[in-house]
Structures are given as C-alpha cells and as structure tokens.
Design a protein around this motif. Structure first.
Motif, PDB file in Angstrom:
ATOM      1  N   UNK B 251     -31.337 -37.719 -18.286  1.00 46.16           N
ATOM      2  CA  UNK B 251     -31.612 -37.310 -16.916  1.00 46.16           C
ATOM      3  C   UNK B 251     -32.162 -35.900 -16.830  1.00 46.16           C
ATOM      4  N   UNK B 252     -32.587 -35.567 -15.611  1.00 42.41           N
ATOM      5  CA  UNK B 252     -33.177 -34.248 -15.378  1.00 42.41           C
ATOM      6  C   UNK B 252     -32.091 -33.185 -15.384  1.00 42.41           C
ATOM      7  N   UNK B 253     -32.450 -31.978 -15.819  1.00 41.77           N
ATOM      8  CA  UNK B 253     -31.520 -30.872 -15.622  1.00 41.77           C
ATOM      9  C   UNK B 253     -32.292 -29.673 -15.109  1.00 41.77           C
ATOM     10  N   UNK B 254     -31.545 -28.753 -14.519  1.00 40.22           N
ATOM     11  CA  UNK B 254     -32.189 -27.601 -13.917  1.00 40.22           C
ATOM     12  C   UNK B 254     -31.253 -26.413 -14.075  1.00 40.22           C
ATOM     13  N   UNK B 260     -19.684 -23.383 -13.507  1.00 39.94           N
ATOM     14  CA  UNK B 260     -18.667 -23.403 -14.552  1.00 39.94           C
ATOM     15  C   UNK B 260     -18.290 -24.836 -14.932  1.00 39.94           C
ATOM     16  N   UNK B 261     -18.449 -25.800 -14.022  1.00 44.69           N
ATOM     17  CA  UNK B 261     -18.128 -27.173 -14.418  1.00 44.69           C
ATOM     18  C   UNK B 261     -19.361 -27.942 -14.871  1.00 44.69           C
ATOM     19  N   UNK B 262     -20.530 -27.400 -14.644  1.00 43.69           N
ATOM     20  CA  UNK B 262     -21.756 -28.086 -15.039  1.00 43.69           C
ATOM     21  C   UNK B 262     -22.548 -27.151 -15.943  1.00 43.69           C
ATOM     22  N   UNK B 263     -22.061 -27.019 -17.164  1.00 42.67           N
ATOM     23  CA  UNK B 263     -22.565 -25.972 -18.051  1.00 42.67           C
ATOM     24  C   UNK B 263     -24.032 -26.151 -18.412  1.00 42.67           C
ATOM     25  N   UNK B 264     -24.527 -27.372 -18.363  1.00 42.70           N
ATOM     26  CA  UNK B 264     -25.926 -27.575 -18.730  1.00 42.70           C
ATOM     27  C   UNK B 264     -26.842 -27.613 -17.514  1.00 42.70           C
ATOM     28  N   UNK B 265     -26.258 -27.655 -16.327  1.00 40.93           N
ATOM     29  CA  UNK B 265     -27.082 -27.746 -15.125  1.00 40.93           C
ATOM     30  C   UNK B 265     -27.709 -29.113 -14.960  1.00 40.93           C
ATOM     31  N   UNK B 266     -26.976 -30.142 -15.339  1.00 44.03           N
ATOM     32  CA  UNK B 266     -27.512 -31.498 -15.194  1.00 44.03           C
ATOM     33  C   UNK B 266     -27.604 -31.854 -13.720  1.00 44.03           C
ATOM     34  N   UNK B 267     -28.724 -32.444 -13.351  1.00 39.37           N
ATOM     35  CA  UNK B 267     -28.913 -32.833 -11.962  1.00 39.37           C
ATOM     36  C   UNK B 267     -28.455 -34.282 -11.788  1.00 39.37           C
ATOM     37  N   UNK B 268     -27.284 -34.458 -11.178  1.00 36.69           N
ATOM     38  CA  UNK B 268     -26.751 -35.809 -11.068  1.00 36.69           C
ATOM     39  C   UNK B 268     -27.333 -36.580  -9.895  1.00 36.69           C
ATOM     40  N   UNK B 269     -28.245 -35.953  -9.169  1.00 39.28           N
ATOM     41  CA  UNK B 269     -28.973 -36.732  -8.179  1.00 39.28           C
ATOM     42  C   UNK B 269     -29.989 -37.636  -8.852  1.00 39.28           C
ATOM     43  N   UNK B 270     -30.288 -37.309 -10.090  1.00 36.31           N
ATOM     44  CA  UNK B 270     -31.168 -38.174 -10.874  1.00 36.31           C
ATOM     45  C   UNK B 270     -30.318 -39.288 -11.463  1.00 36.31           C
ATOM     46  N   UNK B 271     -30.703 -40.505 -11.158  1.00 37.56           N
ATOM     47  CA  UNK B 271     -29.934 -41.659 -11.597  1.00 37.56           C
ATOM     48  C   UNK B 271     -29.742 -41.665 -13.128  1.00 37.56           C
ATOM     49  N   UNK B 378     -18.077 -42.155 -26.584  1.00 38.38           N
ATOM     50  CA  UNK B 378     -18.320 -40.796 -26.091  1.00 38.38           C
ATOM     51  C   UNK B 378     -18.212 -40.764 -24.565  1.00 38.38           C
ATOM     52  N   UNK B 379     -17.664 -39.678 -24.062  1.00 32.70           N
ATOM     53  CA  UNK B 379     -17.467 -39.570 -22.616  1.00 32.70           C
ATOM     54  C   UNK B 379     -18.763 -39.177 -21.917  1.00 32.70           C
ATOM     55  N   UNK B 380     -18.831 -39.468 -20.628  1.00 29.15           N
ATOM     56  CA  UNK B 380     -20.025 -39.062 -19.885  1.00 29.15           C
ATOM     57  C   UNK B 380     -19.867 -37.617 -19.440  1.00 29.15           C
ATOM     58  N   UNK B 381     -20.986 -37.016 -19.128  1.00 29.82           N
ATOM     59  CA  UNK B 381     -20.938 -35.660 -18.577  1.00 29.82           C
ATOM     60  C   UNK B 381     -20.368 -35.682 -17.164  1.00 29.82           C
ATOM     61  N   UNK B 382     -20.632 -36.793 -16.496  1.00 28.92           N
ATOM     62  CA  UNK B 382     -20.231 -36.888 -15.101  1.00 28.92           C
ATOM     63  C   UNK B 382     -18.713 -37.020 -14.988  1.00 28.92           C
ATOM     64  N   UNK B 383     -18.085 -36.072 -14.314  1.00 29.05           N
ATOM     65  CA  UNK B 383     -16.642 -36.113 -14.097  1.00 29.05           C
ATOM     66  C   UNK B 383     -16.385 -36.210 -12.598  1.00 29.05           C
ATOM     67  N   UNK B 384     -15.145 -36.427 -12.245  1.00 28.55           N
ATOM     68  CA  UNK B 384     -14.841 -36.527 -10.820  1.00 28.55           C
ATOM     69  C   UNK B 384     -15.167 -35.240 -10.079  1.00 28.55           C
ATOM     70  N   UNK B 385     -14.908 -34.119 -10.731  1.00 32.72           N
ATOM     71  CA  UNK B 385     -15.230 -32.840 -10.092  1.00 32.72           C
ATOM     72  C   UNK B 385     -16.720 -32.768  -9.776  1.00 32.72           C
TER      73      UNK B 385
END
Ligand code: HEM
Ligand code: CU
Ligand code: CU
Lengths: 630, 423
Positions: B251-254, B260-271, B378-385
C-alpha cells in the motif's frame, strides 16, 4: 640584496614589479607575511607536515579502537576527556576521527601541502621566473590555508565535537544536528574551513597557471618544460575548474542547514518529528561533491607523478621515457577526470543508464594511467640508478600506483562495485593509489629539493631507514584490507564486534594496527632528519644530484628574485642525461648546442635546417669523435 | 651517490663514544627503574579491590615506559648512525674508497623485497583469500563472481609482472659507478603497443560489465513469474520490512502520516495497505524473484546483502528498487559452507550515525512451502489503534490472517478482506 640589478632582464617578466625587493626586510615580512615564493613554499610544507602528523595521530587513535574494541586505554581519557570516557573511544567520536583524518589528509596535506609546496617552489625556479605572477595573492593563498587548518582543528575544542559525517559529508547526515552531534557547530566549522581552503586553492591555482603561461624565461617553450611543471600546471587547471563546484555545493548545504532551504533535503522524519523540507535530493550533493571529488584525487596524484618523473629521470641518469606520451597522458587524465565522477555513485540509485556511461569513461581513464606506469619502467631500464632517498620514494610511488590502480579496475566496473562499494576494498584502493603514492611523491620531493629549499643536505642513511620502514609497513597496513572488503565488511564501522562473520578479522585488525603504529613511529626518522638538517645539515653544493633543470643554477643562498643578474636562457629539454658523446652524464638546460657538438642529435634541432647543416659540417670535420645513436 | 663533505669534525672518536655510552647507560637505568616501579604498582592495584576512580599512576608509568623504550631505540639507531659515520670518516682519512656501498644495499633490498613480497602476496591470496564470502547466492551474483574472477586473474598477472620488472630493474641497473646509462628517450612503436593492449583488455572488461549491469537493472517483467515485492524502510538505526500481504501489493505510504503508532506513515485509506504485514526478519522464497522497494526515513543508509551481491542506497525522498533471484536456501548454504551457524545478513553500508556499525537483520532463504507457512504467521501493520486513527471499522473478533500470500490466491483473500471490512 638591493644590489641585484633586476631591471636588465630582456624577458617577458621585465615589467614585473620588484620594488619591494629594495625594502628593508623585517622578521615579519621575511618569515610570516612573506611574498617570496620560496618562503611561501616552506610555509606550506611545514604546515602540511604538521597537519600530516596530526592526521596520522588521529588514525592511530581509531586504529586502536578497531584493534582492541573491548580494551580500555585510560590514557585516552586523560587527553580526550568525555570522548573517551573510561578510556574507550565513543562511536560518535570514532566517526569524527575518520572524518577529520580524511579531510586533513586529502585537502590539507595532499592538496595544499603537496601542490602548495612544490608548485610554489618549482614553478618560478624551474621556469626561470623571479617570482610568481602575483606574490601578494600567493601570500594570501597561504594565509587562507592556514586559517582553514586552524578552524578545522578548532572544531575539536567545541562541545559537540568536529564534523562526523565522513570526509564526503553526505547530507542529510551532515545537514541535521539531530542526526549526529558532529553535524552541529562542528559541521559549520568544517564548511567554513572548506570555503577558505577553496579560496586558497583558487588563488594558488590562478597564480600557477598565469606564471606558467606568461613568465617562462627565454627559450623555455612549453615543450621544454620539465614534467614537474606540466603536472603542476595541469593540476592547477583541474583545481580552478572543479573547486568552484564544491563551493557551490557547500553554499547550498549552508543554506539547507541554516536558512531552511531544501536543496538536499526531502521527506525526512527524525524519530517522529516531521521536517518541513520538500523537493530536495541528497543525490544532488553527491553529484556536486564528486564533480570536484574525482578531479581532486587527480589533483592529489598528478603533482606526485610529476615529481617522481623528475626524480626517476635524474637518478636513473636517463631521459624520462616517452616525454611526449607522459604529457599527453597527463592531459588525457585531466580531461577525462571531469567525466567520471559518477563512479562514486553507482549504487546510490541514480539512473542505471548513467552507471553504464560512467563505467565506460572510468575504465578509459585507466589507459593513460597505465601508459605512465610503463614509461616509468622503461625509464629504469638500462639506467645507472642512484638510490638517493628521493629515488627510493619515487620507486615506491610507482609500486603503490600500480597496486592501487589495479583495484580501481574492479571498482570502476559498476557490476563489481555493487558488492565492493563502501567496503574496506575501497579503503585499500585509495590508500594505496592516493594515500601512499601521493605521500611518497611528496616525500620524494622533500628529499630531492631539500637542498634547494634550505641550502642543506638531509641525512641519506636516515632517509633509507625511513623509506624501508614506511614502504614495508604501508603495504602491511593496506594490503590485508582488500580482503576485509571482499568479505563484505563495510567501512566506517566503529567495531567489528556486533557481527559474527567479522570476528575472524579481529586478528587482522590487530596486525594492521601494529603495522600502523610502526609506520607512524618511522616518521620520527623523517621529522628528526628534516628539522635537524634545516639547522645542522651539511651545506648543500650547487647541484647535488647533478640535475639539468634550472633551479640548480640559482645560488644556494636564497635571494629575492632567484638569480643575481640575468635569468639564464634555456636551450634544450631537461632530460639530456647520459647522452652519447657528451663529456658528463648530464647537460643542463642552460648549455647551448654549440657547446655540445659531440653529442648533438639531428632530432635536437626540431627541423631547423640551418642548425642541422652546421652540425653536419662539424661532424665531417670531427668524424672519429662521433658516436651516433640514431 | 657522491658524498659531499665540507666540514670535517675534529672531535676525537673516543670522545664521541664515551659521551654516547654514558647517555645510553642513563636511559637504560631510568627505563629499568621505572619498569620495576610499574610492576609494583600493577601488583598493588591487582590486590586492592577495584576502586571507582582509575588510579592514573600506573598508567602514566606504563606510558612513560613505552616512551622511554622508543627513545632508547632512537638512541640505538643514533649510535649505529654515528658508528657508521666514524667508520666512513676513518676510511676517508686513510684514503680508502667508501666503506659501505649503499647503492648496492638498496638495490639488493629491492630484490629481497620482491621475493618476500611475492611470497607475502601468495600467502595473502591463499590464507585471507580463503576467508571470503561464499559463492554468490543469487542469479546475477554468479555473473558478478565470474567477472570478478576474470578481472582478478588479469590484474594479478599485471600486478606480478610489473612488480617483477620494477624491482629487478632496480636491482640490475643500480649504479656501480663505472657504467653509463643508455640514452633512450622514446620508442613510438613500443608506446603504441602498451597503449593499445590495455585499451583492448579494458574494452572487453567494460563490455562484460556493461552487459551485466544492464541485466541487473533493466529487468524484463515475466507475467508468469511476478516478483514478490518487499518494502524496506531504513532509519537510524533499524530496518523495517513490509510484506505486501495477500493482495501482493504494497500500500501507499506518506511520511507526513508518521506518528508514534504509525512509524512508517502507512496510509490505511489505501485498500492495499490493509493487509500489509510486518516482519522482524527478512524471509524470502528461493528461486523466485524478489523486488525490494527501498526507502529511507531520515538519512542515507545502504541496503547491503553481500551474500547475494546486492547493494543499493536508501534515500529519503526517493524510492529505489533492486530485483534479484536468490538461488541457495539458508539450509543449503549451511552445508555448502560447512558452517551450521551460517546466516545470511543485511547490513548498512552507508555511514548513518552513531550505530552505523550495528544495523543488522537476519535474512533467511527458504523453500516456497516454508515461506507460505511463515508469511501467514506475520502480523499486519494495521492495529485497532490505527483503525481508530483512520476511522476504519474495528472488527469484533480478531481478523483472520490471510491464508496464503501466493499471488494466485489474491482474489479470494480480497473478498475475505472486504467481508471483514463490512462487519
Ligand atoms: C586506474 C584508475 C582508477 C580507477 C578505475 C578508479 C576507480 C575508482 C572507483 C570506481 C571508486 C569508487 C569506489 C566506491 O566508492 O565504490 C574509487 C574510489 C576512490 N578512488 Fe579511485 N580509481 C582509479 C585511480 C585512482 C587514483 C589515481 C586515485 C587518487 C590519486 C584514486 C582515489 C580514489 C579515492 C580517494 C576513492 C574513494 C573515495 C571515497 O569514497 O572516500 N583512484 N576509485
Ligand atoms: Cu573517482
Ligand atoms: Cu549505516
């Protein structure tokens, strides 16, 4: 001194302003703010030697760390304080040490120390000029250099320490004080020092070029110049064309650091702090830096090659083989060195197409380098070699130039460079081809022209000791490093303790460090010899090495203006050694052909039919004496 | 070489020797006395309990000891020098020729250096040369190694031949005082030969290098063998890996989305980001192309995996790509190198700050089956937070991890993903 008549020189330089020659010289004008090229040369040399000793000391410090990463040296804490708490050098300080070591060695020792000394000393003396084109600019050049050195050294005494991003100071590391402490004030001082240094180099370079072009004595056309002068001349041109690009790069970096521009910075997050910079590229710095950086390595080696050409020819008692080829290969190197900078950037992620182009240009530049080597070997062939200390060092240079040049062929091949880039293989390559070779060229020059600089002789036996210890230990230090690189050990690593596969190199590191310590101690033989001989050396005769070039016709006792009375005229090239039919095995450039009828060759007259006729007539009359070589 | 002597010291030889001897004795005495003190101090500190403050006394002493030792050595050399001088002076006063022929000594030393040096090179090639990286574990790496070997053979020959010439010339043509050098300023034919031959050899090397270089960086996509994409993010001083998840797309990142919880800046609006997975080590299937997407968060780093002959810098603000095919699994390599603890590694090769020397990850090359089994764990980057932060619906029960990462299974998993989404 004011009795010298300077007005009657019928040459191009007769409009030269020598009014200051009549002033009374004080200590300050003679030794400090001197405008005499010989004194400035000595200032450059001694400053260069001091900087070399400092940089060598720094290298011993980081070699200690590499050899004994777990050991404490409390004595270090005494000297270095918080940078070596508990007697162990800290990682940041380790990086500062390698950075400043590299910067000092490349710029202050091998550029200013080498070119500054010998261009200043030899250009006027070997070309037959009273001084540089602009003695005042020349003086400024030294003092800018001095200031640059002082500022660089001062960065050791500030809270955050000296610059620590490597001598190539790649941003963003060098741009962000949050990335490493040395990128704070220390880096600012590095940049200021570098700007002053470039200013110094440019003033020097402009002076060298204009002196070579305008102030040669009568008869000294370009193709009669010694190879030393050709080398200094082309080096100066290289510097003038490439150093400004470094300044451009430095200025942009200063802006990025202090004004908030984004030339080199983009999309950066330190921890979770998002920096505002957008649109810059760190790669731009690398292009600008290496556009200077690659010519810079030739700025370092060409004077050394020039010096060794002269030294090898004089001490083999033979003309340098392929004088014209030597010059054309210097010119070839000068031109090509502007289009190979990308070989330092094969794996930065720049367009792979560029990588292919730079690989081609890079391997082309190996050809003139090879030609020079073969010509040195041919010069030694059937020579009558005198091993003066200078000659030993010149031969050492040839050896290092071969060893280090050959590894360049691996690195210049982009595909091979993928695995070799930024490893110890690169460290081994440039320490042999540039570090050792250029230092040896410089030492050869010092031993050879010491009598001209100080009017005294250095002790030859100490010179032999110095050479052999240095030659052997330099190989012991740098040769094993190739293998570390081939095993994939990256350079600029503070310790090898964190990786399993590097453990096997720890013993090699200990060995290398011991060799480096011995090499450093061997330099004491040189330092003692140098400073002792300045005061207590045997007085030098007029022409101690029986050389042909003009500088040995100037009186041993220095005088402002170099020659009392008229400047000698030049009649022949500088390499008439062991010419068949000549009484002695050398014929100085100032001896006209009319005095050497028994050794003249048709070739000498360059198509002047009248002279050829005279020679023929003479030969008919003196048939038995003639032994022709051609 | 001629020795130029203008002054002749009238000092008697005896005098010189006596003053030197006293000086030597003094130094020897000082050194030994300090040495015994040093030894005592060491004994004393050893018996005492380790005090907090370092006792500098023995340190100064031992430093002094080495300094004195060095001075002693200098003095020794000085004495030898003086003795040589005295010897030569006496010969001169007696009207004999120069006693020591330094020219000959240096010539012989060059010959000796050649012999010892050649042996040293042989030793280096065979001993240190055997401690190097094992054979390349990638397709392009084999080609690089071949070219390396060709270059090595050519350069070694040139290296040895030129050095033999250099040092034997130095030995043979040393001046003996009764010979004249051969006046030989140039030979155009010879010079042409040794310009053209290196040029030809280098042309061959350039051509090989050029073709290999192109084949490494200009990959033709094979639709049946799509590479596995893995994103690598470097930062001071760590590597983060992002596997594409079941959809096979990263996925896209920015960088502006970094928190602090999204250390890579992954954009989770991207499916495509939703199923992206986090991994602590780099695991890649053998004989399948992998495409590394290299990015950096802060400064330059260099993604260096020497066993695969792979290196490319990671640059903030610029994405770069390195695609290659690993050919030897970790287990196979353990057998090949005869080293049960063998590991592929990833290092950082570009100076990047304090911990540059310790920025490593283990790399494992495994069979496709092992990879499939590993990757689903392996776990996903996407967490509940992160779901909260991106206003995404939070599943009541933990989302089932995508069953397989094989690209052929993409469609099914996409559906499951969407189902999970709708809940
Ligand atoms: C035979 C000709 C030469 C070739 C083909 C060659 C090639 C190369 C290449 C490709 C690199 C980059 C390696 C890397 O970073 O991965 C390199 C590095 C270097 N070369 Fe050469 N080189 C040659 C001669 C020289 C000479 C004559 C000098 C200096 C007098 C020199 C000094 C350097 C220096 C200082 C570096 C390292 C810069 C750094 O990264 O810190 N090279 N050389
Ligand atoms: Cu270069
Ligand atoms: Cu790093």
């Amino acid at each position: 001194m004011s009795t010298i008549n300077l007005q009657d020189t019928p040459h191009i330089d007769n409009h030269d302003d020598h009014a200051h020659g009549h002033h009374h010289e004080t200590f300050l004008t003679k030794y400090v703010f001197s405008q005499d090229h010989k004194m400035i040369a000595k200032q450059f040399l001694i400053t260069g030697i001091i900087m070399a000793v400092i940089a060598m000391g720094l290298s011993i410090l980081f070699r200690l760390q590499l050899a004994w990463p777990d050991k404490s040296f409390p004595i270090l804490e005494t000297f270095l304080g918080k940078w070596a708490e508990g007697g162990r050098i800290k990682p940041d300080f380790y990086l500062a040490l390698v950075t400043i070591h590299g910067t000092i060695m490349v710029f202050f020792v091998l550029t200013a120390g080498l070119s500054g000394t010998f261009s200043n000393l030899l250009i006027p003396l070997q070309l037959g000029a009273r001084d540089m084109a602009s003695p005042f600019l020349n003086m400024l050049s030294y003092w800018f250099f001095f200031l640059a050195c002082t500022i660089m050294m001062a960065s050791f005494f500030i809270q955050t320490g000296p610059a620590s991003a490597g001598w190539t100071v790649y941003p963003p590391l060098s741009a962000l004080p949050t990335a490493i402490a040395g990128s704070g004030l220390g880096m600012t001082m590095w940049l200021i020092s570098m700007v002053l240094f470039v200013a110094s180099s440019l003033m020097g370079g402009i002076n060298y070029v204009s002196t070579v072009l305008n102030m040669r004595t009568k008869g000294m056309d370009l193709w009669k110049m010694p190879l030393t002068i050709w080398a200094f001349f082309l080096t100066a041109i290289l510097g003038i064309l490439s150093f400004p690009v470094l300044v451009a790069g430095v200025v942009l970096l200063v802006f990025d650091r202090s004004v908030g521009t984004s030339f080199y910075l983009s999309d950066i997050v330190m921890g979770t702090q998002i920096l505002p910079n957008e649109g810059g590229s760190p790669i731009l710095w690398q292009h600008l830096f290496w556009f200077l950086g690659h010519p810079e390595v030739y700025i370092v080696i060409m004077p050394a090659l020039g010096i060794s050409s002269e030294v090898i020819s004089v001490n083999s008692r033979k003309p340098i083989f392929g004088y014209h080829a030597m010059i054309y290969s210097l010119i070839g190197i000068t031109l090509l060195s502007f289009i190979v900078w990308g070989h330092h950037m094969f794996v930065t992620g720049m367009n792979p197409l560029l990588g292919g182009v730079f690989m081609i240009t890079t391997l082309i530049i190996a050809v003139p380098s090879a030609v020079k080597t073969f010509n040195y070997l041919a010069t030694l062939w059937r020579g009558n070699i005198r091993f003066t200390p200078a000659m030993l060092f010149a031969i050492g240079l040839v050896s290092f130039f071969i060893s280090g040049g050959l590894t360049g062929i691996f690195l210049g091949n982009a595909s091979l460079d993928i695995n070799l880039h930024d490893t110890y293989f690169v460290v081994a390559h440039f320490h042999l081809v540039m570090g050792s070779a250029a230092i040896f060229g410089m030492l050869a020059g010092v031993y050879h022209w010491f009598p001209r600089m100080f009017g005294k002789m250095m002790n030859a036996k100490l010179g032999y000791l110095h050479f052999w210890l240095t030659f052997i230990t330099a190989y012991l230090v740098f040769f094993p490093l190739h293998f570390l690189g081939l095993d994939g050990v990256p350079r600029r690593y503070y310790a090898f303790t964190e990786f399993e596969f590097m453990q096997k190199w720890l013993t090699v590191n200990v060995f290398v460090t011991w060799s480096a310590i011995i090499a450093a101690l061997a330099q004491v033989a040189f330092l003692f010899n140098f400073f002792y001989s300045i005061f207590k050396g045997k007085p030098a005769p007029q022409n101690p090495w029986e050389a042909n070039t003009l500088e040995w016709t100037a009186p041993v006792e220095h005088l402002h203006g170099n020659w009392p009375g008229e400047i000698p005229t030049v009649y022949r090239w500088p390499y008439d050694y062991s010419k068949p039919g000549a009484a002695q095995d050398f014929i100085p450039q100032t001896v006209p052909f009319s005095q050497t009828m028994s050794s003249n060759l048709v070739h000498d007259f360059e198509g002047n039919t009248e002279a050829e006729q005279i020679q023929k007539d003479w030969e008919l009359k003196n048939v038995p004496v003639v032994e022709k070589a051609e | 070489m001629k020795v130029h002597r203008t002054t002749f010291k009238k000092m008697s030889l005896k005098n010189i020797i006596i003053t030197k001897a006293t000086a030597v004795l003094t130094v020897i005495f000082t050194v030994f006395s300090s040495m015994s003190v040093f030894a005592q101090e060491v004994g004393a500190t050893a018996s005492a309990a380790p005090a907090k403050a370092v006792d500098m006394e023995p340190i100064y002493k031992s430093t002094l000891f080495y300094v004195l030792l060095f001075l002693l050595l200098c003095l020794f050399i000085g004495i030898i020098g003086k003795a040589l001088k005295v010897y030569e002076l006496t010969r001169e006063t007696q009207g004999k020729p120069e006693g020591i022929n330094w020219n000959k000594i240096n010539g012989v030393l060059f010959a000796a250096f050649l012999v010892v040096g050649l042996y040293g090179v042989y030793w280096e090639y065979t001993v240190h040369g055997n401690m190097l990286l094992p054979e390349a574990a990638s397709e392009h790496g084999k080609r690089i190694d071949e070219m390396f070997n060709i270059t090595l053979i050519i350069t070694t020959i040139v290296f040895i031949v030129t050095h033999i010439i250099l040092f034997t010339f130095a030995y043979i043509y040393k001046s003996t005082g009764n010979r004249k050098a051969y006046y030989y300023p140039h030979n155009n034919a010879l010079e042409r030969i040794w310009t053209v031959i290196p040029a030809l050899v280098l042309t061959v090397l350039v051509l090989m290098g050029f073709l290999t270089w192109r084949s490494i960086f200009h990959k033709v996509q094979d639709p049946n063998n799509q590479p596995l994409s893995i994103e690598v993010t470097s930062s001071q001083f760590q590597w983060d890996f992002r596997y594409p998840g079941a959809d096979g797309v990263i996925g896209v990142k920015n960088y502006k989305k970094i928190t602090s919880i999204n250390a890579l800046g992954i954009d989770f609006n991207d499916k495509n980001s939703l199923d992206d997975q986090l991994a602590d080590e780099l695991v890649i299937p053998v004989n399948k192309p992998v495409r590394f997407v290299l990015t950096s968060k802060d400064v330059l780093h260099s993604f260096y995996m020497p066993h695969f002959r792979v290196q490319l810098n990671t640059v903030p603000g610029m994405t770069s790509y390195f695609e290659f095919t690993p050919t030897i699994t970790s287990d196979e390599m353990k057998i090949k190198t005869n080293d049960p603890s063998f590991k592929y590694i990833l290092l950082c090769a570009k100076i990047c700050g304090t911990n540059h020397y310790n920025m490593q990850k283990t790399v494992r090359v495994v069979s496709q089956e092992e990879y499939n089994a590993w990757v689903v764990k392996q776990t996903t980057y996407l967490t509940n937070d992160l779901r909260k932060a991106f206003n995404l619906p939070i599943p009541i029960e933990p989302v089932a991890v995508p069953a397989t990462a094989d690209t052929t299974a993409t469609k099914i998993t996409e559906q499951t993903n969407q189902l999970a989404f709708k809940k």
